[in-house]
Design a protein around this motif. Structure first.
Motif: not given
Lengths: 117, 134
Positions: A38-39, A107-108, A112-117
């Protein structure tokens, strides 16, 4: 006092202790993952974490109490120990499976969040 | 004599269920305020009013359901033992608790969904403004 009531009065405190303790541990150590998702919005994470904890308690303790309704009839001390350990073991394994499932989902999401950035 | 144990069962069941519902709903909507404010884009009065209305709805649904499943139907020639009372009560209270947990998760899901929807629409409305060079 029948053996069944004796087994219930052993079963309920043990399972309550296990569930509450595990829930508390997850609550404390899962906060960092939620913060990541949640940033780093601290107040939001707190409320989400609280709600997840309450939901976990409701479902797990509810299931633990629910199993009493389908308890087999107990006639000896031997059978009492067998039934208690089987039921407790089943619930603890269920908790473990849910736990690993949770870790996988976390972990999933983080990947997926780190891939987006 | 046989009925008296059923009435004891009701007297145990009702306070537990009602207090559980009130506690869960209080916690849910105390923590849900933030989501509501996010969903209504910071209009606090509308958000709080909606939150209160949802809380009342939550009470109504859950206490109504709890009362609907109250009835204990148990017939036996030898009377009701404490053991069967415990078993029946555990089934009812445990089942209700699982139901309440599922309701809580459904509500939480709606909160997340509403929040992400309102964020999407916020992005959509702000993007054209940035692009038009006037």
């Amino acid at each position: 006092m029948s053996y069944n009531i004796l087994s219930y009065s052993i079963y309920i405190p043990v399972i309550c202790f296990i569930t509450v303790k595990i829930g508390w541990l997850f609550y404390k150590h899962g906060e960092i993952f939620l913060l990541n998702i949640f940033e780093y919005n601290k107040t939001l994470v707190n409320s989400v974490n609280n709600l997840l904890l309450i939901g976990y308690y409701l479902v797990n303790l509810g299931y633990a109490i629910f199993t009493i309704a389908y308890w087999e009839h107990i006639e000896s001390i031997n059978q009492l120990i067998n039934t208690l350990s089987t039921t407790l073991g089943r619930i603890i394994i269920l908790l473990a499976v849910l736990h690993y499932n949770n870790i996988l989902i976390l972990t999933y999401i983080i990947k997926s969040k780190s891939l987006k950035q | 004599m046989e009925n008296s144990k059923i009435i004891i069962g009701y007297l145990i069941y009702l306070p537990i269920v009602v207090s559980l519902t009130i506690y869960v709903s209080k916690m849910l909507f105390k923590n849900g305020r933030l989501f509501m404010i996010d969903i209504f884009k910071g209009k606090e009065d509308i958000a709080l009013a909606t939150n209160k209305l949802f809380e009342i709805g939550f009470y109504l649904i859950n206490i109504g359901w709890a009362m609907l499943i109250l009835k204990i139907s148990y017939y036996s020639t030898s009377g009701m033992s404490y053991q069967s009372l415990i078993e029946i009560l555990s089934k009812k209270i445990g089942g209700f608790s699982i139901y309440l947990g599922v309701m809580l998760f459904i509500n939480l899901f709606f909160f997340f969904r509403g929040r992400s929807k309102s964020r999407q629409s916020l992005k959509l409305t702000t993007k054209p403004q940035l692009k038009t060079p006037k």
